[in-house]
Design a protein around this motif. Structure first.
Motif, PDB file in Angstrom:
ATOM      1  N   GLY A  66       0.769  -1.297  -0.088  1.00 55.11           N
ATOM      2  CA  GLY A  66      -0.002   0.189  -0.037  1.00 55.11           C
ATOM      3  C   GLY A  66       0.791   1.177   0.004  1.00 55.11           C
ATOM      4  N   LEU A  67       0.037   2.340   0.263  1.00 54.85           N
ATOM      5  CA  LEU A  67       1.087   3.606   0.482  1.00 54.85           C
ATOM      6  C   LEU A  67       1.771   3.563   1.518  1.00 54.85           C
ATOM      7  CD1 LEU A  67      -1.721   6.221  -0.503  1.00 54.85           C
ATOM      8  CD2 LEU A  67       0.171   5.660  -1.939  1.00 54.85           C
ATOM      9  N   PRO A  68       3.125   4.188   1.442  1.00 54.52           N
ATOM     10  CA  PRO A  68       3.735   4.313   2.967  1.00 54.52           C
ATOM     11  C   PRO A  68       2.995   5.277   3.825  1.00 54.52           C
ATOM     12  CG  PRO A  68       4.880   5.396   1.207  1.00 54.52           C
ATOM     13  CD  PRO A  68       3.780   4.903   0.368  1.00 54.52           C
ATOM     14  N   ALA A  69       3.617   5.088   5.051  1.00 61.91           N
ATOM     15  CA  ALA A  69       2.967   5.861   6.132  1.00 61.91           C
ATOM     16  C   ALA A  69       3.324   7.462   5.875  1.00 61.91           C
ATOM     17  CB  ALA A  69       3.561   5.431   7.615  1.00 61.91           C
ATOM     18  N   ARG A  70       2.694   8.281   6.522  1.00 61.62           N
ATOM     19  CA  ARG A  70       2.866   9.604   6.280  1.00 61.62           C
ATOM     20  C   ARG A  70       4.107  10.298   6.765  1.00 61.62           C
ATOM     21  NH1 ARG A  70      -1.757  13.476   9.531  1.00 61.62           N
ATOM     22  NH2 ARG A  70      -3.016  12.028   7.935  1.00 61.62           N
ATOM     23  N   PRO A  74       8.042  13.012   3.594  1.00 60.51           N
ATOM     24  CA  PRO A  74       9.047  14.205   3.423  1.00 60.51           C
ATOM     25  C   PRO A  74      10.193  13.620   2.593  1.00 60.51           C
ATOM     26  CG  PRO A  74       7.923  14.560   5.662  1.00 60.51           C
ATOM     27  CD  PRO A  74       7.279  13.122   4.946  1.00 60.51           C
ATOM     28  N   GLY A  75      10.632  12.600   3.301  1.00 63.49           N
ATOM     29  CA  GLY A  75      12.037  11.816   2.479  1.00 63.49           C
ATOM     30  C   GLY A  75      11.757  11.520   1.309  1.00 63.49           C
ATOM     31  N   ILE A  76      10.619  10.720   1.089  1.00 59.60           N
ATOM     32  CA  ILE A  76      10.266  10.105  -0.374  1.00 59.60           C
ATOM     33  C   ILE A  76      10.287  11.543  -1.364  1.00 59.60           C
ATOM     34  CG2 ILE A  76       8.719   9.149  -1.634  1.00 59.60           C
ATOM     35  CD1 ILE A  76       7.827   7.262   0.348  1.00 59.60           C
ATOM     36  N   VAL A  77       9.648  12.566  -1.031  1.00 65.10           N
ATOM     37  CA  VAL A  77       9.479  13.630  -1.817  1.00 65.10           C
ATOM     38  C   VAL A  77      11.090  14.289  -2.167  1.00 65.10           C
ATOM     39  CG1 VAL A  77       8.608  16.061  -2.194  1.00 65.10           C
ATOM     40  CG2 VAL A  77       6.908  14.272  -1.378  1.00 65.10           C
ATOM     41  N   PRO A 178      15.713   8.440   6.813  1.00 64.93           N
ATOM     42  CA  PRO A 178      14.543   8.323   7.815  1.00 64.93           C
ATOM     43  C   PRO A 178      13.412   8.138   7.254  1.00 64.93           C
ATOM     44  CG  PRO A 178      15.209  10.744   7.216  1.00 64.93           C
ATOM     45  CD  PRO A 178      16.224   9.810   6.677  1.00 64.93           C
ATOM     46  N   ALA A 179      13.097   8.212   5.907  1.00 69.35           N
ATOM     47  CA  ALA A 179      11.837   7.562   5.157  1.00 69.35           C
ATOM     48  C   ALA A 179      11.905   6.220   5.297  1.00 69.35           C
ATOM     49  CB  ALA A 179      11.935   8.036   3.632  1.00 69.35           C
ATOM     50  N   LEU A 180      12.981   5.434   5.492  1.00 68.20           N
ATOM     51  CA  LEU A 180      12.819   4.011   5.635  1.00 68.20           C
ATOM     52  C   LEU A 180      12.259   3.592   7.132  1.00 68.20           C
ATOM     53  CD1 LEU A 180      16.188   3.338   3.446  1.00 68.20           C
ATOM     54  CD2 LEU A 180      13.853   2.700   2.655  1.00 68.20           C
ATOM     55  N   ARG A 181      12.442   4.402   7.929  1.00 67.70           N
ATOM     56  CA  ARG A 181      11.734   4.041   9.151  1.00 67.70           C
ATOM     57  C   ARG A 181      10.172   4.155   9.204  1.00 67.70           C
ATOM     58  NH1 ARG A 181      15.891   4.904  13.055  1.00 67.70           N
ATOM     59  NH2 ARG A 181      17.591   6.100  12.491  1.00 67.70           N
ATOM     60  N   HIS A 182       9.640   4.732   8.128  1.00 70.73           N
ATOM     61  CA  HIS A 182       8.253   4.529   8.054  1.00 70.73           C
ATOM     62  C   HIS A 182       7.661   3.755   6.901  1.00 70.73           C
ATOM     63  CE1 HIS A 182       8.422   7.925  11.142  1.00 70.73           C
ATOM     64  NE2 HIS A 182       9.318   8.280  10.690  1.00 70.73           N
ATOM     65  N   GLY A 183       8.388   3.232   6.063  1.00 63.90           N
ATOM     66  CA  GLY A 183       8.001   2.674   4.773  1.00 63.90           C
ATOM     67  C   GLY A 183       8.940   1.648   4.319  1.00 63.90           C
ATOM     68  N   SER A 184       8.672   0.659   3.679  1.00 68.19           N
ATOM     69  CA  SER A 184       9.671  -0.330   3.303  1.00 68.19           C
ATOM     70  C   SER A 184      10.404   0.226   1.994  1.00 68.19           C
ATOM     71  CB  SER A 184       8.820  -1.738   2.707  1.00 68.19           C
ATOM     72  OG  SER A 184       7.961  -1.419   1.325  1.00 68.19           O
ATOM     73  N   ALA A 185      11.481  -0.667   1.613  1.00 72.48           N
ATOM     74  CA  ALA A 185      12.409  -0.359   0.850  1.00 72.48           C
ATOM     75  C   ALA A 185      11.699  -0.167  -0.618  1.00 72.48           C
ATOM     76  CB  ALA A 185      13.491  -1.311   0.744  1.00 72.48           C
ATOM     77  N   LEU A 186      10.901  -1.175  -0.870  1.00 70.41           N
ATOM     78  CA  LEU A 186      10.289  -1.105  -1.738  1.00 70.41           C
ATOM     79  C   LEU A 186       9.193   0.183  -2.020  1.00 70.41           C
ATOM     80  CD1 LEU A 186       9.298  -2.503  -4.696  1.00 70.41           C
ATOM     81  CD2 LEU A 186       7.549  -3.911  -3.511  1.00 70.41           C
ATOM     82  N   GLN A 187       8.597   0.491  -1.101  1.00 72.75           N
ATOM     83  CA  GLN A 187       7.594   1.496  -1.112  1.00 72.75           C
ATOM     84  C   GLN A 187       8.224   2.962  -1.293  1.00 72.75           C
ATOM     85  OE1 GLN A 187       5.915   1.001   2.801  1.00 72.75           O
ATOM     86  NE2 GLN A 187       3.964   0.529   1.828  1.00 72.75           N
ATOM     87  N   VAL A 188       9.454   3.143  -0.618  1.00 74.06           N
ATOM     88  CA  VAL A 188      10.502   4.368  -0.683  1.00 74.06           C
ATOM     89  C   VAL A 188      10.895   4.753  -2.004  1.00 74.06           C
ATOM     90  CG1 VAL A 188      12.274   5.628   0.072  1.00 74.06           C
ATOM     91  CG2 VAL A 188      10.817   4.492   1.717  1.00 74.06           C
ATOM     92  N   THR A 189      11.503   3.584  -2.665  1.00 76.65           N
ATOM     93  CA  THR A 189      11.805   3.514  -3.828  1.00 76.65           C
ATOM     94  C   THR A 189      10.805   3.619  -4.852  1.00 76.65           C
ATOM     95  OG1 THR A 189      13.591   1.878  -3.254  1.00 76.65           O
ATOM     96  CG2 THR A 189      13.177   2.109  -5.741  1.00 76.65           C
ATOM     97  N   THR A 190       9.845   3.122  -4.996  1.00 78.91           N
ATOM     98  CA  THR A 190       8.634   3.252  -5.899  1.00 78.91           C
ATOM     99  C   THR A 190       8.108   4.712  -6.098  1.00 78.91           C
ATOM    100  OG1 THR A 190       8.027   0.732  -5.858  1.00 78.91           O
ATOM    101  CG2 THR A 190       6.400   2.250  -6.772  1.00 78.91           C
ATOM    102  N   TYR A 191       7.735   5.077  -5.093  1.00 83.08           N
ATOM    103  CA  TYR A 191       7.271   6.467  -4.990  1.00 83.08           C
ATOM    104  C   TYR A 191       8.218   7.503  -4.958  1.00 83.08           C
ATOM    105  CZ  TYR A 191       2.949   4.100  -3.805  1.00 83.08           C
ATOM    106  OH  TYR A 191       1.786   3.328  -3.641  1.00 83.08           O
ATOM    107  N   GLY A 192       9.636   7.268  -4.987  1.00 82.42           N
ATOM    108  CA  GLY A 192      10.739   8.165  -5.105  1.00 82.42           C
ATOM    109  C   GLY A 192      10.811   8.304  -6.544  1.00 82.42           C
ATOM    110  N   CYS A 193      10.760   7.123  -7.338  1.00 85.58           N
ATOM    111  CA  CYS A 193      11.041   7.052  -8.995  1.00 85.58           C
ATOM    112  C   CYS A 193       9.792   7.677  -9.364  1.00 85.58           C
ATOM    113  CB  CYS A 193      10.962   5.365  -9.218  1.00 85.58           C
ATOM    114  SG  CYS A 193      11.468   5.280 -10.711  1.00 85.58           S
TER     115      CYS A 193
END
Length: 329
Positions: A66-70, A74-77, A178-193
């Motif tokens: 699903g979507l990463p936590a709120r 900030p780190g993903i963006v 710090p974004a990886l504390r709230h979301g999985s590696a796949l989530q952070v990478t996907t939405y960053g991309c």
């Protein structure tokens, strides 16, 4: 056979993930130079990000991520704009002005910036072995880059563009940690991309135009960049980063220039000289130094908790998990 302890298994997986990342990112230098003959810098970045986002999105659907936590956004963006967006555009542009070795040298200033930012913002500190390893690796990277700079020397504009890429890369990694504390590696990478692709949409017209005239080999290189050095390598990077420090992960990328030499030798029939090979070995030696050291962990504070200060600090409820403090060795 006795199974490995959980913390040791986590460290081994992080080391494997980091190795995959370094290999694929090294191959990206060769592919960028090849595809860059037919695609403009922004168009190449957009095509790479779109193909990477498509692959990552499909994996997310299969895994029902699903979507990463709120708290992760900030780190993903920031990492999406800096690392996936700005970094890829200016690196593509820079590699049109300088050779792969010089580009690898300048971009590998990034870990130095990263370690300083991580020590300050993420409170990771600057261990002496990390600094020593980075110094050794930087010397090796300098030898590799200078030995590949060619007779005409490097374009000043190209070097400045690669330097900007290094700054964007370092800032993106520090924001991602710090974004990886709230979301999985796949989530952070996907939405960053995805964010990086959206930021590059102004180059859509150029992408369509270039794709119409580009040879198949250049388009395949662009797709390779999206699927492997982006979708796969950025995910393995995030996986490893969640289990170690940003400074130590940055030091592992000093192996990239040496690998670029080998891959250029194989793919482009560019035989490296002894100076280049020596620089590559020094580069790898520095990575080994940065990963070495005693395994003893620092004792917790009197209250049994880790300090909760700065960006990405550990929660006040307890010390950081060992997986986030352990080395990649």
């Amino acid at each position: 056979m006795k199974p490995l302890p959980a913390d040791r298994r986590s460290t081994l997986l992080a080391a494997t993930a980091a190795s995959v990342t370094v290999l694929l990112w090294a191959s990206a230098f060769v592919s960028i130079r090849s595809a860059g003959e037919a695609y403009a810098p922004g168009a190449l970045a957009l095509g790479r990000l779109l193909s990477g986002a498509l692959v990552l999105g499909l994996i997310c659907l299969v895994r029902r991520e699903g979507l990463p936590a709120r708290g992760a956004w900030p780190g993903i963006v920031v990492s999406g704009l800096l690392w996936f967006g700005l970094y890829m555009v200016v690196l593509n542009w820079g590699e049109q002005k300088v050779d792969a070795g010089t580009a690898a040298l300048v971009v590998n200033i990034g870990p130095l910036i990263m370690a300083l930012l991580a020590g300050w913002l993420l409170k990771e500190g600057l261990p002496s072995r990390l600094l020593a390893g980075m110094a050794v690796s930087f010397v090796g990277a300098a030898v590799v880059g200078l030995s590949m700079s060619g007779e005409g020397g490097a374009s000043v504009l190209g070097v400045l563009l690669c330097l900007l890429a290094a700054v964007a890369y370092a800032g993106g990694v520090v924001a991602q940690k710090p974004a990886l504390r709230h979301g999985s590696a796949l989530q952070v990478t996907t939405y960053g991309c995805v964010i990086g692709a959206v930021a590059c949409l102004p180059f859509a017209g150029q992408l369509v135009s270039d794709a119409r005239d580009a040879p198949l080999s250049a388009t395949l290189n662009m797709l390779y960049l999206g699927v492997f050095p982006t979708a796969l390598a950025f995910t393995t990077w995030a996986f490893a980063l969640a289990r170690t420090t940003a400074g130590r992960m940055g030091a592992t990328t000093y192996a990239v220039p040496a690998l670029v030499v080998l891959m250029s030798w194989i793919a482009l029939d560019e035989v490296p000289g002894w100076i280049t090979l020596t620089g590559g070995l020094v580069c790898l030696a520095g990575v080994a130094v940065s990963r070495s050291g005693p395994r003893a962990e620092a004792a917790p504070t009197a209250s049994g908790t880790a300090p909760a200060t700065g960006v990405g600090a550990a929660p006040a409820s307890g010390p950081k998990p060992r997986s986030e403090r352990s080395e990649l060795s």
